[in-house]
Design a protein around this motif. Structure first.
Motif, PDB file in Angstrom:
ATOM      1  N   LYS A   1      -3.686 -12.198  -8.435  1.00 22.55           N
ATOM      2  CA  LYS A   1      -2.986 -11.739  -9.598  1.00 22.55           C
ATOM      3  C   LYS A   1      -4.001 -11.684 -11.059  1.00 22.55           C
ATOM      4  N   ILE A   2      -4.919 -12.685 -11.037  1.00 25.65           N
ATOM      5  CA  ILE A   2      -5.827 -12.678 -12.176  1.00 25.65           C
ATOM      6  C   ILE A   2      -6.674 -11.411 -12.056  1.00 25.65           C
ATOM      7  N   ALA A   3      -7.061 -11.149 -10.685  1.00 33.29           N
ATOM      8  CA  ALA A   3      -7.967  -9.851 -10.393  1.00 33.29           C
ATOM      9  C   ALA A   3      -7.324  -8.470 -10.847  1.00 33.29           C
ATOM     10  N   LEU A   4      -5.990  -8.515 -10.268  1.00 32.46           N
ATOM     11  CA  LEU A   4      -5.280  -7.273 -10.496  1.00 32.46           C
ATOM     12  C   LEU A   4      -5.146  -7.036 -11.948  1.00 32.46           C
TER      13      LEU A   4
ATOM     14  N   MET B   1     -13.886 -12.789  -9.468  1.00 27.95           N
ATOM     15  CA  MET B   1     -12.756 -11.772  -9.206  1.00 27.95           C
ATOM     16  C   MET B   1     -13.225 -10.867  -8.204  1.00 27.95           C
ATOM     17  N   ALA B   2     -14.650 -10.211  -8.407  1.00 28.18           N
ATOM     18  CA  ALA B   2     -15.041  -9.435  -7.376  1.00 28.18           C
ATOM     19  C   ALA B   2     -15.352 -10.135  -5.880  1.00 28.18           C
ATOM     20  N   ASN B   3     -15.495 -11.271  -5.987  1.00 30.87           N
ATOM     21  CA  ASN B   3     -15.623 -11.951  -4.619  1.00 30.87           C
ATOM     22  C   ASN B   3     -14.223 -11.939  -4.147  1.00 30.87           C
ATOM     23  N   GLN B   4     -13.107 -12.420  -4.830  1.00 27.87           N
ATOM     24  CA  GLN B   4     -11.753 -12.292  -4.360  1.00 27.87           C
ATOM     25  C   GLN B   4     -11.236 -11.096  -3.886  1.00 27.87           C
ATOM     26  N   ILE B   5     -11.404 -10.073  -4.521  1.00 27.02           N
ATOM     27  CA  ILE B   5     -11.090  -8.436  -4.065  1.00 27.02           C
ATOM     28  C   ILE B   5     -11.673  -8.349  -2.877  1.00 27.02           C
ATOM     29  N   THR B   6     -13.041  -8.595  -2.674  1.00 22.92           N
ATOM     30  CA  THR B   6     -13.660  -8.326  -1.247  1.00 22.92           C
ATOM     31  C   THR B   6     -13.080  -9.245  -0.204  1.00 22.92           C
ATOM     32  N   ILE B   7     -12.794 -10.306  -0.429  1.00 18.35           N
ATOM     33  CA  ILE B   7     -12.112 -11.014   0.535  1.00 18.35           C
ATOM     34  C   ILE B   7     -10.678 -10.805   0.803  1.00 18.35           C
ATOM     35  N   ALA B   8      -9.784 -10.405   0.012  1.00 18.57           N
ATOM     36  CA  ALA B   8      -8.457  -9.822   0.142  1.00 18.57           C
ATOM     37  C   ALA B   8      -8.460  -8.815   1.291  1.00 18.57           C
ATOM     38  N   SER B   9      -9.217  -7.627   1.268  1.00 19.49           N
ATOM     39  CA  SER B   9      -9.116  -6.652   2.027  1.00 19.49           C
ATOM     40  C   SER B   9      -9.787  -7.356   3.414  1.00 19.49           C
ATOM     41  N   ASN B  10     -10.791  -7.940   3.225  1.00 19.39           N
ATOM     42  CA  ASN B  10     -11.494  -8.518   4.463  1.00 19.39           C
ATOM     43  C   ASN B  10     -10.522  -9.271   5.476  1.00 19.39           C
ATOM     44  N   MET B  11      -9.638 -10.295   4.814  1.00 14.92           N
ATOM     45  CA  MET B  11      -8.783 -11.028   5.598  1.00 14.92           C
ATOM     46  C   MET B  11      -7.836  -9.931   6.277  1.00 14.92           C
TER      47      MET B  11
ATOM     48  N   THR C   1      -7.227  -0.830  -7.221  1.00 16.42           N
ATOM     49  CA  THR C   1      -7.525  -1.684  -6.318  1.00 16.42           C
ATOM     50  C   THR C   1      -6.227  -1.769  -5.111  1.00 16.42           C
ATOM     51  N   PRO C   2      -6.346  -0.675  -4.441  1.00 11.01           N
ATOM     52  CA  PRO C   2      -5.220  -0.708  -3.349  1.00 11.01           C
ATOM     53  C   PRO C   2      -5.382  -1.666  -2.427  1.00 11.01           C
ATOM     54  N   GLY C   3      -6.440  -1.885  -1.744  1.00 15.71           N
ATOM     55  CA  GLY C   3      -6.630  -3.183  -0.793  1.00 15.71           C
ATOM     56  C   GLY C   3      -6.362  -4.239  -1.446  1.00 15.71           C
ATOM     57  N   LEU C   4      -6.780  -4.699  -2.639  1.00 15.34           N
ATOM     58  CA  LEU C   4      -6.316  -6.173  -3.285  1.00 15.34           C
ATOM     59  C   LEU C   4      -4.628  -5.943  -3.342  1.00 15.34           C
ATOM     60  N   ALA C   5      -4.202  -4.765  -3.816  1.00 15.55           N
ATOM     61  CA  ALA C   5      -2.690  -4.963  -4.032  1.00 15.55           C
ATOM     62  C   ALA C   5      -1.945  -5.069  -2.809  1.00 15.55           C
ATOM     63  N   LEU C   6      -2.355  -4.624  -1.455  1.00 17.22           N
ATOM     64  CA  LEU C   6      -1.767  -4.578  -0.270  1.00 17.22           C
ATOM     65  C   LEU C   6      -1.809  -6.338   0.140  1.00 17.22           C
TER      66      LEU C   6
END
Length: 291
Positions: free
Chosen positions: A243-246, A173-183, A256-261
Motif C-alpha cells: 500500500k505504501i508502494a502504490l 519500495m522498489a524491492n517490494q514491488i519486485t517481490i510482489a509480482s515474483n510471488m 504498477t499493475p503487477g503490484l496492484a494484482l
C-alpha cells in the motif's frame, strides 16, 4: 569498542538482529510493547527499559524495527518518543519498512536536536536475520552512514547508502514491488509443475539455477511445496508495504499493475484470516483452499 545500543522491536526479525549485536559485545538495551517477546535476549544479558524515553536517554544508538508507519511516528515523534529524549549526538536507525516521507520528517526533526537519523529498511526475512545476511538499504547523510556502518554489518552483508533521507525507504519500495509480482510467478510455477505431473522439488532444482532464479524461488518455494506457512515475513506487513508502494507510485505518476494484482490477492488471504501467516501462503489462493 563496546557501544550502548537501544533496540525497539524484537519480533520475527528483530530478535535475531538484536542477538547479533549482543554477540559482538555491545551493551544492548531493549524496549518492546510485549516484554515476554524479549525474554530470550533479557536472559542473555540485555537490559530492559521501562519506556522508550528511558531507553533513548541511556544509549548512543537507537535501532527500531516495528510494524507500521504509525508505530514509527509514535516512537520517534511523540512527546515521550526517541527524538524528544535522546542525548545530543545519538544515532537513530529505523529499520522498519515505512513511508519515505515519514523518514524525511524524522530526519529533519532529529537534525533540529542535533541527532543523526538514518532510514535503513532490510530485506532477507527471518533467514537473513538469523544468519546476519540481510540486505540493508540506507537513506541519510554519508558521514552518519560511515559511523554506523560497522554496526549495520553485524546484521547484514549487502549494505548500500542509496542517497539522502527517505532513499532507503524508496529503495525498499522498489524491492517490494519486485517481490510482489515474483510471488505470483513462483506460486503459478509450482501449481503448473504439479498439474503437469512433475515433482515440484525437482523442478525447483532446474529453474532456481537458471534465468528464473530469485530469492523467493530459492527460499520460499520450498516452504510452499511443504505446506509450511510459518511467518518469515507476515502477510499483514507485506500488505502494508504494498500500500505504501502504490501510494508513492501514484505520487510519482507511474503504473504498477503487477503490484496492484498482488495486493488484491494478498488482501483475499488476509480476509480469510491468514494475515499472520508468511507471504509464501499465497500458494493457497492458487490451490483454491480459500473458498
Amino acid at each position: 569498542m563496546t557501544t550502548s545500543i537501544g533496540f525497539i522491536g524484537t519480533g520475527v526479525m528483530g530478535k535475531s538482529m538484536a542477538r547479533h549485536l549482543m554477540e559482538a559485545g555491545h551493551e544492548l538495551h531493549i524496549f518492546t510493547r510485549t516484554k515476554n517477546k524479549a525474554a530470550e535476549l533479557l536472559d542473555a544479558g540485555a537490559v530492559w527499559q521501562e519506556s522508550i524515553a528511558s531507553l533513548a536517554q541511556n544509549v548512543d544508538i537507537v535501532i527500531s524495527i516495528v510494524g507500521y508507519p504509525s508505530d514509527v511516528e509514535d516512537i520517534y515523534l511523540g512527546e515521550n518518543g526517541i527524538i524528544a529524549n535522546a542525548k545530543q549526538g545519538t544515532y537513530l536507525i529505523d529499520m522498519t519498512t515505512s513511508d519515505p516521507i515519514l523518514a524525511e520528517t524524522i530526519f529533519h526533526a532529529a537534525k533540529k536536536r542535533r541527532l543523526h537519523s538514518l532510514d535503513a529498511p532490510v530485506s532477507g526475512g527471518d533467514i537473513g536475520a538469523q544468519n546476519g545476511t540481510l540486505t540493508i538499504m540506507v537513506g541519510g547523510q554519508n558521514e552518519d552512514f560511515l559511523q554506523v556502518e560497522p554496526i549495520l554489518a553485524l546484521m547484514g552483508e549487502n549494505i548500500v547508502l542509496q542517497g539522502p533521507a527517505g532513499a532507503g525507504q524508496h529503495t525498499k519500495m522498489a524491492n517490494q514491488i519486485t517481490i510482489a509480482s515474483n510471488m505470483i510467478g513462483v506460486s503459478e510455477a509450482i501449481i503448473y509443475a504439479k498439474k503437469a505431473g512433475l515433482d515440484p522439488v525437482r523442478v525447483l532444482k532446474s529453474i532456481s539455477a537458471g534465468a528464473a532464479g530469485s530469492w523467493s524461488l530459492s527460499n520460499l518455494a520450498p516452504r510452499m511445496i511443504k505446506g509450511d506457512s510459518d511467518p518469515g515475513f507476515y502477510i499483514k506487513h507485506f500488505i502494508k508495504d504494498m500500500k505504501i508502494a502504490l501510494s508513492n507510485a501514484k505520487n510519482l505518476g507511474i503504473q504498477t499493475p503487477g503490484l496492484a494484482l498482488s495486493l488484491e490477492l494478498y488482501e483475499v488471504l488476509a480476509e480469510k484470516g491468514l494475515e499472520d501467516r508468511g507471504t509464501q501462503a499465497l500458494i493457497k489462493w492458487f490451490e483454491g483452499e480459500l473458498s
